[in-house]
Design an enzyme around this catalytic site. Sequence first.
Site, PDB file in Angstrom:
ATOM      1  N   LYS A 189       0.865  -1.192   0.000  1.00  0.00           N
ATOM      2  CA  LYS A 189       0.000   0.000   0.000  1.00  0.00           C
ATOM      3  C   LYS A 189       0.891   1.228   0.000  1.00  0.00           C
ATOM      4  CE  LYS A 189      -4.435   1.059   0.288  1.00  0.00           C
ATOM      5  NZ  LYS A 189      -5.607   0.241  -0.101  1.00  0.00           N
ATOM      6  N   ASP A 203      -7.088   4.307  -4.384  1.00  0.00           N
ATOM      7  CA  ASP A 203      -7.733   4.143  -3.074  1.00  0.00           C
ATOM      8  C   ASP A 203      -8.342   5.514  -2.770  1.00  0.00           C
ATOM      9  OD1 ASP A 203      -7.844   2.076  -0.670  1.00  0.00           O
ATOM     10  OD2 ASP A 203      -7.448   4.000   0.259  1.00  0.00           O
TER      11      ASP A 203
HETATM   12  P1  NDP Z   1     -12.908   7.791  -2.419  1.00  0.00           P
HETATM   13  O1  NDP Z   1     -11.853   8.813  -2.265  1.00  0.00           O
HETATM   14  O2  NDP Z   1     -13.507   7.616  -3.773  1.00  0.00           O
HETATM   15  O3  NDP Z   1     -14.073   8.003  -1.378  1.00  0.00           O
HETATM   16  C1  NDP Z   1     -13.865   7.967   0.018  1.00  0.00           C
HETATM   17  C2  NDP Z   1     -15.000   8.721   0.605  1.00  0.00           C
HETATM   18  O4  NDP Z   1     -15.120   8.699   2.019  1.00  0.00           O
HETATM   19  C3  NDP Z   1     -14.871  10.174   0.258  1.00  0.00           C
HETATM   20  O5  NDP Z   1     -16.112  10.539  -0.169  1.00  0.00           O
HETATM   21  C4  NDP Z   1     -14.422  10.821   1.535  1.00  0.00           C
HETATM   22  O6  NDP Z   1     -14.702  12.205   1.602  1.00  0.00           O
HETATM   23  C5  NDP Z   1     -15.264  10.057   2.459  1.00  0.00           C
HETATM   24  N1  NDP Z   1     -14.845  10.169   3.828  1.00  0.00           N
HETATM   25  C6  NDP Z   1     -13.622  10.388   4.335  1.00  0.00           C
HETATM   26  N2  NDP Z   1     -13.673  10.404   5.664  1.00  0.00           N
HETATM   27  C7  NDP Z   1     -14.965  10.201   5.983  1.00  0.00           C
HETATM   28  C8  NDP Z   1     -15.669  10.105   7.194  1.00  0.00           C
HETATM   29  N3  NDP Z   1     -15.042  10.213   8.358  1.00  0.00           N
HETATM   30  N4  NDP Z   1     -17.005   9.873   7.141  1.00  0.00           N
HETATM   31  C9  NDP Z   1     -17.641   9.752   5.978  1.00  0.00           C
HETATM   32  N5  NDP Z   1     -17.036   9.865   4.810  1.00  0.00           N
HETATM   33  C10 NDP Z   1     -15.713  10.063   4.814  1.00  0.00           C
HETATM   34  O7  NDP Z   1     -12.295   6.411  -1.907  1.00  0.00           O
HETATM   35  P2  NDP Z   1     -12.805   4.949  -2.181  1.00  0.00           P
HETATM   36  O8  NDP Z   1     -14.271   4.917  -2.345  1.00  0.00           O
HETATM   37  O9  NDP Z   1     -11.940   4.367  -3.217  1.00  0.00           O
HETATM   38  O10 NDP Z   1     -12.408   4.256  -0.797  1.00  0.00           O
HETATM   39  C11 NDP Z   1     -13.312   4.131   0.300  1.00  0.00           C
HETATM   40  C12 NDP Z   1     -12.860   2.989   1.177  1.00  0.00           C
HETATM   41  O11 NDP Z   1     -12.848   1.768   0.416  1.00  0.00           O
HETATM   42  C13 NDP Z   1     -11.458   3.103   1.748  1.00  0.00           C
HETATM   43  O12 NDP Z   1     -11.409   2.481   3.002  1.00  0.00           O
HETATM   44  C14 NDP Z   1     -10.614   2.277   0.775  1.00  0.00           C
HETATM   45  O13 NDP Z   1      -9.425   1.821   1.372  1.00  0.00           O
HETATM   46  C15 NDP Z   1     -11.575   1.150   0.485  1.00  0.00           C
HETATM   47  N6  NDP Z   1     -11.330   0.406  -0.738  1.00  0.00           N
HETATM   48  C16 NDP Z   1     -11.185   1.017  -1.946  1.00  0.00           C
HETATM   49  C17 NDP Z   1     -10.994   0.255  -3.079  1.00  0.00           C
HETATM   50  C18 NDP Z   1     -10.894   0.855  -4.426  1.00  0.00           C
HETATM   51  O14 NDP Z   1     -10.732   0.103  -5.395  1.00  0.00           O
HETATM   52  N7  NDP Z   1     -11.001   2.167  -4.589  1.00  0.00           N
HETATM   53  C19 NDP Z   1     -10.886  -1.194  -3.019  1.00  0.00           C
HETATM   54  C20 NDP Z   1     -11.119  -1.748  -1.713  1.00  0.00           C
HETATM   55  C21 NDP Z   1     -11.309  -0.955  -0.636  1.00  0.00           C
HETATM   56  P3  NDP Z   1     -13.463  13.253   1.554  1.00  0.00           P
HETATM   57  O15 NDP Z   1     -12.794  13.040   0.242  1.00  0.00           O
HETATM   58  O16 NDP Z   1     -14.131  14.561   1.673  1.00  0.00           O
HETATM   59  O17 NDP Z   1     -12.562  12.940   2.716  1.00  0.00           O
HETATM   60  O1  2IT Z   2      -7.909  -1.627  -0.732  1.00  0.00           O
HETATM   61  C1  2IT Z   2      -7.856  -2.094  -1.882  1.00  0.00           C
HETATM   62  O2  2IT Z   2      -8.000  -3.300  -2.110  1.00  0.00           O
HETATM   63  C2  2IT Z   2      -7.636  -1.160  -2.990  1.00  0.00           C
HETATM   64  N1  2IT Z   2      -7.532   0.034  -2.756  1.00  0.00           N
HETATM   65  C3  2IT Z   2      -7.484  -1.678  -4.391  1.00  0.00           C
HETATM   66  C4  2IT Z   2      -6.085  -2.166  -4.619  1.00  0.00           C
HETATM   67  C5  2IT Z   2      -5.756  -2.538  -6.040  1.00  0.00           C
HETATM   68  O3  2IT Z   2      -4.574  -2.855  -6.235  1.00  0.00           O
HETATM   69  O4  2IT Z   2      -6.606  -2.530  -6.920  1.00  0.00           O
END
Ligand code: NDP
Ligand code: 2IT
Length: 474
Positions: free
Chosen positions: A154, A194
């Site tokens: 990561k 992420d």
């Molecule tokens: P994004 O940046 O697209 O979205 C994250 C969202 O959460 C933003 O809208 C952010 O707002 C918001 N946020 C941050 N802090 C808070 C809070 N305290 N309460 C509510 N909302 C909050 O990220 P992702 O959707 O990609 O990621 C979300 C989660 O999913 C993370 O934990 C990530 O590690 C996980 N994840 C992502 C993957 C991927 O492929 N993208 C894969 C697997 C897991 P703001 O930007 O204003 O802080």
């Molecule tokens: O938390 C996760 O699994 C991700 N942010 C996606 C990682 C990836 O390599 O696609």
Amino acid sequence: MLDIISKDVYSLEEENFLNNKIKIKALKEYGYADQIMHSLKAMVPWEREFLQAVNELLNSIAPVLKQDPLYENFQVLERLVIPERIISFRVVWTDDQNKIRVNNGYRVQFNSAIGPYKGGTRFHASVNLSSLKFLGFEQIFKNALTGLPMGGGKGGSDFSVTGKSRGEIMRFCHSYMTELFRYIGPDIDVPAGDIGVGAQEIGFLFGAYKRLSGRWNCSLTGKGLSWGGSQLRPEATGYGIVYFAENVLQTKNENLEGKKVAVSGFGNVAWGVVKKATELGARVVTLSGPDGFIHDPDGVSGEKIDFMKTMRFSGIDEVKQYSDQFGVEFIPNKRPWIIPCDIAFPCAIQNELDLDDAKALIRNGCKFVIEGANMPTTLDAVHLFHDAGIIFVPGKASNAGGVGASGLEIVQNKNGFSWDAQKVDDQLHRIMSDIHEICITAAEKYGRPDNYVVGANIGGFLKVAEAMIDHGAV
Ligand code: NDP
Ligand code: 2IT
């Protein structure tokens, strides 16, 4: 002493951890895991999120360690909890006022036993080594569960994309890659997105990588469709979470049709969950941001789902915009878990669902909690869900479809072809069903039916540990 691991070991045993006799018994039984946890705690006491993630894993695999001394004999845990390599660097960039700005950049190359390091990149003000180590550690087992040859890693920076211009983000990404390009590559380490890193940022990172290395290859996933990306990668994490939820519901002879769903976050993962859950007949009634949450009793559907994309990175009042646009209630500075629902999908950030939130969900009749984000639920909340008979699925199982689709992007790039969306979706379905099967099989084998935490951790651990033992003392 022994506070972190002990508390969870005892609740795992469903015994009173305050009873000293039981405490001594449990310590004897789980000596190896406890020992590792405590030396780690002494080594990095300030890395709370990392300790939390390790603690959860060790509690789950305690019965495996107890049954087979092999893991202790080969010092698997000692090796597992220390990253193979951490790259830490300075990122210098200029803002739109031509002022020099400086951030911290990192890449944690945690474990390469089953494949090149693979995992996302997070650009968020909260990023530090503790959060990246917890995310890298979780990624090891998540990637193992996908069945694809990917190690765990990561990276990221404490740079916040919120409120930044496209030019600022581009200059930051180019500077970040100026350092990182030396340490990544298709057979070395393959970063992806992420929090704060979506298609736009991957584009800038890829452009810089290509120029600096002189190579066009699969050193990043989440690429655009016209330059090597895979169909459905943006949707894959959210869709995979919902496919996993379908598998879980099936075990209870239920499905998503008519279910009331609470979602937190409003980013990439939340968007995919809302899209697929709605398509399958559920009604999503909440979204949230750091500023609060919206309650939309009619359901987030149609143009409202598309609107989620315009809310991102707008700087202020991100989720409130939704209520202004569609005339629904906005509840500032609160989390969505007070709204009655059948299923909760926390999709924002780590530790966003705590004990009080868990109590509220249980009180209001929630039956399933399926994590979308990485470790959004605190350990005490997880224990409460288990005690209350709520089905709880950890992110390392349910959100593995994102990195799974990244793995499929690598397969397509290495073989020079590109699958249509249907083929990727079929593969995603298969990956999620396989992970579900691994979880329930392991949980049942170790006497914890319906415990997806135990199932996912044991399933992922066994695969990685076997490879580490096969490779000898490295
Ligand atoms: P994004 O940046 O697209 O979205 C994250 C969202 O959460 C933003 O809208 C952010 O707002 C918001 N946020 C941050 N802090 C808070 C809070 N305290 N309460 C509510 N909302 C909050 O990220 P992702 O959707 O990609 O990621 C979300 C989660 O999913 C993370 O934990 C990530 O590690 C996980 N994840 C992502 C993957 C991927 O492929 N993208 C894969 C697997 C897991 P703001 O930007 O204003 O802080
Ligand atoms: O938390 C996760 O699994 C991700 N942010 C996606 C990682 C990836 O390599 O696609």
